[in-house]
Design a protein around this motif. Structure first.
Motif, PDB file in Angstrom:
ATOM      1  N   PRO A 197      -6.423  10.660  -4.941  1.00 16.86           N
ATOM      2  CA  PRO A 197      -5.163  11.327  -5.307  1.00 16.86           C
ATOM      3  C   PRO A 197      -4.518  10.630  -6.494  1.00 16.86           C
ATOM      4  N   ASP A 198      -3.706  11.386  -7.203  1.00 16.50           N
ATOM      5  CA  ASP A 198      -3.103  10.909  -8.434  1.00 16.50           C
ATOM      6  C   ASP A 198      -1.763  10.231  -8.108  1.00 16.50           C
ATOM      7  N   ILE A 199      -1.826   9.013  -7.570  1.00 11.67           N
ATOM      8  CA  ILE A 199      -0.605   8.276  -7.232  1.00 11.67           C
ATOM      9  C   ILE A 199      -0.739   6.830  -7.691  1.00 11.67           C
ATOM     10  N   GLU A 200       0.400   6.142  -7.753  1.00 18.05           N
ATOM     11  CA  GLU A 200       0.423   4.710  -8.055  1.00 18.05           C
ATOM     12  C   GLU A 200       0.082   3.931  -6.783  1.00 18.05           C
ATOM     13  N   GLY A 201      -0.451   2.720  -6.962  1.00 21.95           N
ATOM     14  CA  GLY A 201      -0.549   1.817  -5.820  1.00 21.95           C
ATOM     15  C   GLY A 201      -1.938   1.673  -5.230  1.00 21.95           C
ATOM     16  N   LEU A 202      -2.910   2.450  -5.739  1.00 19.01           N
ATOM     17  CA  LEU A 202      -4.267   2.335  -5.201  1.00 19.01           C
ATOM     18  C   LEU A 202      -5.117   1.374  -6.033  1.00 19.01           C
ATOM     19  N   PRO A 223       0.157  14.802  -0.113  1.00 19.45           N
ATOM     20  CA  PRO A 223       0.216  16.257   0.004  1.00 19.45           C
ATOM     21  C   PRO A 223      -0.662  16.974  -1.026  1.00 19.45           C
ATOM     22  N   ALA A 224      -1.431  17.950  -0.561  1.00 20.11           N
ATOM     23  CA  ALA A 224      -2.310  18.720  -1.442  1.00 20.11           C
ATOM     24  C   ALA A 224      -1.467  19.573  -2.378  1.00 20.11           C
ATOM     25  N   LYS A 225      -1.905  19.662  -3.634  1.00 18.63           N
ATOM     26  CA  LYS A 225      -1.213  20.536  -4.582  1.00 18.63           C
ATOM     27  C   LYS A 225      -1.906  21.894  -4.667  1.00 18.63           C
ATOM     28  N   THR A 226      -3.221  21.888  -4.431  1.00 21.84           N
ATOM     29  CA  THR A 226      -3.977  23.135  -4.563  1.00 21.84           C
ATOM     30  C   THR A 226      -4.735  23.435  -3.272  1.00 21.84           C
ATOM     31  N   TRP A 253      -8.655   3.938   3.981  1.00 24.98           N
ATOM     32  CA  TRP A 253      -9.929   4.439   3.450  1.00 24.98           C
ATOM     33  C   TRP A 253      -9.957   4.357   1.933  1.00 24.98           C
ATOM     34  N   ALA A 254     -11.119   4.007   1.410  1.00 23.56           N
ATOM     35  CA  ALA A 254     -11.264   3.814  -0.034  1.00 23.56           C
ATOM     36  C   ALA A 254     -10.755   4.995  -0.862  1.00 23.56           C
ATOM     37  N   PRO A 255     -11.034   6.248  -0.459  1.00 24.38           N
ATOM     38  CA  PRO A 255     -10.581   7.351  -1.322  1.00 24.38           C
ATOM     39  C   PRO A 255      -9.077   7.602  -1.309  1.00 24.38           C
ATOM     40  N   GLY A 256      -8.276   6.764  -0.648  1.00 20.29           N
ATOM     41  CA  GLY A 256      -6.836   6.909  -0.787  1.00 20.29           C
ATOM     42  C   GLY A 256      -6.158   7.730   0.290  1.00 20.29           C
ATOM     43  N   TRP A 257      -6.376   7.377   1.514  1.00 22.58           N
ATOM     44  CA  TRP A 257      -5.627   7.964   2.638  1.00 22.58           C
ATOM     45  C   TRP A 257      -5.709   6.983   3.788  1.00 22.58           C
ATOM     46  N   TYR A 258      -4.925   7.235   4.855  1.00 23.43           N
ATOM     47  CA  TYR A 258      -5.000   6.332   6.002  1.00 23.43           C
ATOM     48  C   TYR A 258      -4.923   7.080   7.323  1.00 23.43           C
ATOM     49  N   TYR A 278       0.860  -1.185   0.000  1.00 22.97           N
ATOM     50  CA  TYR A 278       0.000   0.000   0.000  1.00 22.97           C
ATOM     51  C   TYR A 278       0.904   1.246   0.000  1.00 22.97           C
ATOM     52  N   PRO A 279       0.527   2.287  -0.757  1.00 25.38           N
ATOM     53  CA  PRO A 279       1.463   3.421  -0.915  1.00 25.38           C
ATOM     54  C   PRO A 279       1.516   4.383   0.287  1.00 25.38           C
ATOM     55  N   PHE A 280       1.815   3.826   1.457  1.00 25.86           N
ATOM     56  CA  PHE A 280       1.928   4.661   2.670  1.00 25.86           C
ATOM     57  C   PHE A 280       2.936   5.792   2.472  1.00 25.86           C
ATOM     58  N   HIS A 281       4.036   5.486   1.734  1.00 25.61           N
ATOM     59  CA  HIS A 281       5.115   6.468   1.593  1.00 25.61           C
ATOM     60  C   HIS A 281       4.689   7.714   0.827  1.00 25.61           C
ATOM     61  N   GLU A 282       3.579   7.630   0.072  1.00 31.07           N
ATOM     62  CA  GLU A 282       3.098   8.808  -0.670  1.00 31.07           C
ATOM     63  C   GLU A 282       2.264   9.726   0.240  1.00 31.07           C
ATOM     64  N   MET A 283       1.831   9.200   1.371  1.00 26.17           N
ATOM     65  CA  MET A 283       0.864   9.918   2.212  1.00 26.17           C
ATOM     66  C   MET A 283       1.591  10.545   3.397  1.00 26.17           C
TER      67      MET A 283
END
Ligand code: FES
Ligand SMILES: [Fe+2]
Lengths: 421, 106
Positions: free
Chosen positions: A286-291, A350-353, A322-327, A186-191
């Motif tokens: 979010p626009d990341i790999e791994g979800l 991380p938020a971009k906008t 969580w389904a929408p891509g965060w933990y 799971y892409p924990f490192h992106e969050m």
């Protein structure tokens, strides 16, 4: 009425015959002697998650962790060799606490080249070796090599830093077992965008895990959080999980998540409609790999209506994906039989906008509104359990993880007592 | 202090606050009338504000845009009392508290 299928055994609980179905005794949450036994049998010999690698990204980054439950404080530091190590936060000279600022009981973090004791200036490098002794010639045959900081077992799983006070403990990956394995990748490192919360709660640590290990309470305790019409519907349905999994000592529940995004926007509050976010997090992934696809242990039933998985890693670490891509993580650090420190952290890409950041803000604010309701039932429960007017409580099939938690703690305590003879 | 299009919100400058603890404290210290007035004025600007902020990277906002974002954080904070609770505190939360100790700074 059942909306989601149950296993062939007829119920989630009966799938694990060792759990039984009898009412559960809660003496384990009020007896001071039992708490003392737990400290030895559970907290001194299981893997405890105390942080993430992102807290110490560079050489010399460190943080301290107060562990009242095992009467110690640890310092976690990234060495020159990039390794993360954990040490007891005690100076080898005469026992002063090594790393702290103004108040010795407060956790600290920072960056340094070495640790210098405030008392007589002994120095230790980032790998824990003693490198300088003030007036070394005054000592008797002192070999600095024998007086390095006292290390604690420290291993990393998916970026989570765990420690174990038992030098003979089996390796972390083996301890986390199948449940851990299923989440790997799971892409924990992106969050890495974090909201952190803390509170001291007047209840036994297990009672707050109980509160977060079942969603049976959600349509009742949290009913005012939804629009009136929606709340009534939810209350009528009650709660049924999509899936439960118990791989002792750990357990997990997989739950429905129709609010991210909702089928009909009128089901949710005005601010949620504008910001496209709520309890289940920002609706836009979010626009990341791994979800996609998710690791096999996440949404194990592969259900289309999946919303959140809640993993309980024994003893006191919960991980919600969580389904929408965060933990989200929860930790419960006992300080007495009827007190503990509760910590929660929300992790987002991380938020971009500003728009994305606002959606995260709404998710974080919403989390706190719910958690305050959850926390407030606990002191009330603790004081009434203490009355012993009632000692045994019927737990339903949606409370299987509570039944499991209390049994596993009990098994540890028994086993440890037997081993001690 | 705000971008020109949001000038009519200038009078709510006291809601431009740096941290969640400050916003939470202001919520608890405000009357429902005060929060309602702020909500009614700010809510119609939420979508335009989000759209306006889309034009900037969030980690490098000009001063006025940063103030606008902080102001909208406060709108999020008062949305619960206004849209749900009809009171400043979370109902049934008694003496419970939960301190925010870490948040992404803008
Ligand atoms: S106690 Fe640390 S140098 Fe003396
Ligand atoms: Fe809850």
């Amino acid at each position: 009425m059942a909306f989601f299928p149950k296993p062939a055994a007829g119920s989630w609980t009966e799938q694990y015959p060792e759990l039984g179905t009898a009412p559960v005794n809660y003496e384990d949450s009020i007896d001071p002697a039992y708490y003392e036994a737990e400290r030895e049998a559970v907290f001194r010999r299981t893997w405890l998650n105390i942080g993430r690698i992102e807290q110490v990204p560079r050489v010399g980054n460190y943080f301290t962790k107060e562990l009242a439950v095992v009467d110690t404080s640890l310092v976690v530091v990234r060495g020159k060799d990039k390794q993360i190590r954990a040490f007891h936060n005690i100076c080898r000279h005469r026992g002063n606490k090594l790393v702290w600022n103004d108040y010795p009981g407060e956790e600290v973090k920072g960056t340094c080249r070495q640790f210098t004791c405030k008392y007589h200036a002994w120095r230790y490098n980032l790998e824990g070796e003693l490198t300088f002794v003030q007036q070394e010639g005054e000592f008797f045959d002192l070999d600095k090599a024998d007086f390095g900081l006292k290390a604690v077992r420290c291993e990393i799983w998916e970026g989570f830093i765990f420690v174990n006070l038992d030098p003979d403990a089996r390796p972390l990956a083996e301890y986390l077992g199948e449940m851990g394995k299923g989440v790997e990748g799971y892409p924990f490192h992106e969050m890495t965008e974090v909201f952190g919360y803390k509170a001291e709660v007047g209840s036994n640590w297990k009672l707050f895990i109980d509160a977060f290990a079942e969603f049976y309470h959600a349509p009742v305790l949290h009913q005012k959080q939804a629009t009136k019409e929606e709340a009534e519907k939810l209350l009528g349905f009650g709660f049924e999980a999509l899936h439960y999994e118990v791989t002792t000592p750990h357990g997990m529940v997989s739950a429905w998540g129709g609010m991210s995004p909702p089928k009909d926007p009128s089901m949710v509050k005005p601010i949620e409609r504008v910001l496209r976010s709520g309890l289940f997090g920002p609706w836009d992934r979010p626009d990341i790999e791994g979800l996609e696809p998710l690791p096999p242990g996440v949404n194990p039933a592969r259900h289309r209506a999946w919303g959140v998985d809640s993993f309980h890693f024994f003893p006191n670490f919960m991980l919600l994906v969580w389904a929408p891509g965060w933990y989200l993580t929860y930790h419960y650090w006992p300080t007495a039989v009827d007190r503990h420190i509760f910590e929660a952290k929300l992790y987002f890409v991380p938020a971009k906008t500003g728009r994305q950041r606002l959606a995260q803000e709404l998710a974080a604010v919403t989390f706190k509104e719910y958690a305050l309701q959850d926390a407030n039932t606990l002191e009330a429960t603790q004081t009434m359990l203490k009355s012993r007017a009632v000692t045994d409580f019927p737990l339903n099939d949606q409370e299987i993880l509570l039944r499991h938690l209390h049994k596993v703690v009990g098994d540890h305590v028994k086993e440890h007592a037997n081993a001690a003879g | 202090m705000l971008p020109a299009e949001f000038a009519e919100l200038e009078k709510f400058g006291a809601w431009v606050l740096e941290t969640e603890p400050e916003r939470y404290a202001k919520r608890l210290a405000s009357s429902m009338e005060e929060m309602q007035a702020f909500y009614d004025a700010a809510f119609p600007h939420l979508e335009p504000a989000a759209a306006h902020l889309d034009g900037f990277p969030v980690d490098d906002l000009p001063e006025a845009e940063r103030n606008l974002l902080l102001l909208m954080f406060s709108l999020v904070m008062v949305s619960f009392p206004i849209e749900v609770w009809k009171q400043a505190r979370v109902p049934d939360s008694g003496a419970a508290y939960l301190d925010l100790v870490l948040e992404p700074r803008v």
